[in-house]
Design a protein around this motif. Structure first.
Motif, mmCIF file in Angstrom:
data_model
loop_
_atom_site.group_PDB
_atom_site.id
_atom_site.type_symbol
_atom_site.label_atom_id
_atom_site.label_comp_id
_atom_site.label_asym_id
_atom_site.label_seq_id
_atom_site.Cartn_x
_atom_site.Cartn_y
_atom_site.Cartn_z
ATOM 1 N N LEU A 191 21.234 13.946 13.616
ATOM 2 C CA LEU A 191 21.844 15.278 13.565
ATOM 3 C C LEU A 191 21.945 15.785 12.134
ATOM 4 O O LEU A 191 21.633 16.956 11.856
ATOM 5 N N ALA A 192 22.379 14.935 11.216
ATOM 6 C CA ALA A 192 22.529 15.350 9.828
ATOM 7 C C ALA A 192 21.206 15.847 9.255
ATOM 8 O O ALA A 192 21.162 16.871 8.549
ATOM 9 N N HIS A 193 20.106 15.159 9.566
ATOM 10 C CA HIS A 193 18.802 15.579 9.056
ATOM 11 C C HIS A 193 18.281 16.802 9.804
ATOM 12 O O HIS A 193 17.589 17.647 9.202
ATOM 13 N N MET A 194 18.599 16.940 11.093
ATOM 14 C CA MET A 194 18.177 18.128 11.832
ATOM 15 C C MET A 194 18.775 19.392 11.232
ATOM 16 O O MET A 194 18.104 20.423 11.108
ATOM 17 N N LEU A 195 20.054 19.327 10.858
ATOM 18 C CA LEU A 195 20.728 20.510 10.333
ATOM 19 C C LEU A 195 20.178 20.936 8.979
ATOM 20 O O LEU A 195 20.389 22.077 8.545
ATOM 21 N N ARG A 196 19.445 20.030 8.329
ATOM 22 C CA ARG A 196 18.866 20.342 7.022
ATOM 23 C C ARG A 196 17.353 20.560 7.089
ATOM 24 O O ARG A 196 16.732 20.873 6.064
ATOM 25 N N ALA A 197 16.764 20.362 8.252
ATOM 26 C CA ALA A 197 15.306 20.463 8.380
ATOM 27 C C ALA A 197 14.926 21.765 9.081
ATOM 28 O O ALA A 197 15.654 22.244 9.958
ATOM 29 N N PRO A 198 13.795 22.349 8.708
ATOM 30 C CA PRO A 198 13.311 23.522 9.437
ATOM 31 C C PRO A 198 12.808 23.112 10.813
ATOM 32 O O PRO A 198 12.300 22.002 10.953
ATOM 33 N N PRO A 199 12.942 23.946 11.830
ATOM 34 C CA PRO A 199 13.523 25.292 11.794
ATOM 35 C C PRO A 199 15.026 25.331 11.996
ATOM 36 O O PRO A 199 15.627 26.386 11.930
ATOM 37 N N TRP A 200 15.636 24.178 12.281
ATOM 38 C CA TRP A 200 17.049 24.177 12.663
ATOM 39 C C TRP A 200 17.956 24.594 11.522
ATOM 40 O O TRP A 200 19.037 25.127 11.756
ATOM 41 N N ALA A 201 17.548 24.348 10.274
ATOM 42 C CA ALA A 201 18.359 24.765 9.140
ATOM 43 C C ALA A 201 18.498 26.279 9.069
ATOM 44 O O ALA A 201 19.390 26.787 8.388
ATOM 45 N N ARG A 202 17.616 27.002 9.780
ATOM 46 C CA ARG A 202 17.661 28.460 9.775
ATOM 47 C C ARG A 202 18.430 29.031 10.960
ATOM 48 O O ARG A 202 18.629 30.238 11.030
ATOM 49 N N LEU A 203 18.847 28.185 11.899
ATOM 50 C CA LEU A 203 19.566 28.704 13.058
ATOM 51 C C LEU A 203 20.948 29.205 12.632
ATOM 52 O O LEU A 203 21.622 28.574 11.824
ATOM 53 N N PRO A 204 21.404 30.321 13.196
ATOM 54 C CA PRO A 204 22.698 30.884 12.813
ATOM 55 C C PRO A 204 23.844 30.208 13.550
ATOM 56 O O PRO A 204 24.603 30.835 14.293
ATOM 57 N N LEU A 205 23.982 28.902 13.366
ATOM 58 C CA LEU A 205 25.041 28.163 14.033
ATOM 59 C C LEU A 205 26.385 28.512 13.422
ATOM 60 O O LEU A 205 26.497 28.735 12.215
ATOM 61 N N THR A 206 27.431 28.512 14.255
ATOM 62 C CA THR A 206 28.757 28.835 13.741
ATOM 63 C C THR A 206 29.562 27.593 13.400
ATOM 64 O O THR A 206 30.427 27.652 12.535
#
Length: 305
Positions: A144-159
């Motif tokens: 999860l930690a790497h997903m949140l920093r990797a494209p494309p997920w790092a660009r998702l507008p998560l709250t």
């Protein structure tokens, strides 16, 4: 700017959660899933398949939902599983993704699928497999930690990345990007969403003002009813734009990116978060209602491991 981590966003809730098994016969077992209603979903898992739970969790409870990532707009244009996740060779070729998974506008399900199957995504090749002696819980947090920093997920507008159980909290390494805050406790109650949309066309002869609202502010082409144009939330701002037009406007300084994070409204010059615009653009639509049907018995439960 967007809502804070403890503030409810209007419209539907979309989250990807991590369950932890409290059954001593299955110590350390975890499960990743998607939900629009966290409290109901954990009850379904603990109730077994007859109550709507997944077959991987049925009969192995009790389960506790310890972490949830939420704020997915579930309507982001142009996301594709194959393009953005990048299927790798070998075992990854065995995954037969249903057509629903390839449909634009399913970033929440795509995030869930990659978290469940990190070995099948070239975006997560640097994470590596689960280490000898590494608990399943620790491995899933590492992914999860790497997903949140990797494209494309790092660009998702998560709250929010939200810890539901404080005693399970661990520091994520690397930490989430600045636009994704950490929060604690149950998700805030869902804010009511309006069940109607402004219609840019009238039966009567259109006035000059109505004609302006029926056209994209940026490209001046006609706005079709089914396109759900994006509108600036600030009062009296006249912005109405195609999703693609506004995305290109926001990405002028980042042309290599697919998704904007934020930008300046071309009409009123206020700062806008992309995720907020997408949420506002789809509230009260049939698309929003359809997303509520994705939870129970969705396609990931039918994948064989």
């Amino acid at each position: 700017m967007g809502p804070a981590g403890g503030t409810a966003r209007p419209g539907c809730f979309f989250g990807v959660y991590l369950l932890y098994c409290l059954n001593p016969r299955h110590p350390g077992r975890v499960y990743v899933g998607f939900t629009v209603n966290p409290a109901r979903r954990v009850q379904q898992h603990n109730g077994g398949r007859k109550k709507g739970g997944a077959w991987r969790t049925s009969g192995r409870g009790p389960w506790e939902m310890v972490l949830i990532v939420h704020g997915f707009p579930s309507a982001v244009a142009a996301l594709r599983v194959r393009k953005e996740m990048g299927m790798r060779g070998g075992r990854a070729g065995a995954w037969a993704l249903p057509r629903a998974a390839l449909k634009p506008g399913t970033p929440c399900l795509q995030f869930e699928w990659a978290w469940q199957h990190p070995h099948a995504s070239r975006r997560l090749a640097h994470v590596g497999p689960r280490l000898r002696g590494e608990a399943a819980f620790a491995f899933h947090l590492r992914v999860l930690a790497h997903m949140l920093r990797a494209p494309p997920w790092a660009r998702l507008p998560l709250t929010t990345v939200r810890w539901l159980r404080a005693d399970f909290r661990r520091d994520l390494c690397p930490p989430p990007p600045p636009h994704v805050p950490l929060a604690f406790g149950p998700p805030p109650p869902r804010a009511p969403a309006p069940r109607h949309r402004a219609v840019p066309f009238a039966d009567s002869e259109p006035t000059q003002d109505q004609d302006a609202k029926a056209r994209c502010t940026l490209c001046t082409r006609a706005l079709q009813d089914e396109e759900h144009p994006l509108c600036c939330p600030h009062p009296v701002c006249p912005l109405r734009a195609h999703v693609i037009c506004l995305a290109e406007e926001f990405l002028q300084e980042e042309p290599e990116q697919l998704l904007p994070l934020e930008g300046q409204c071309p009409a009123c010059k206020n700062s806008l978060l992309w995720g907020d615009l997408i949420w506002l653009g789809r509230m009260g639509t049939e698309e929003e209602d359809d997303d509520l049907e994705l939870e129970e018995e969705h396609w990931t439960d039918m994948l064989e491991i």
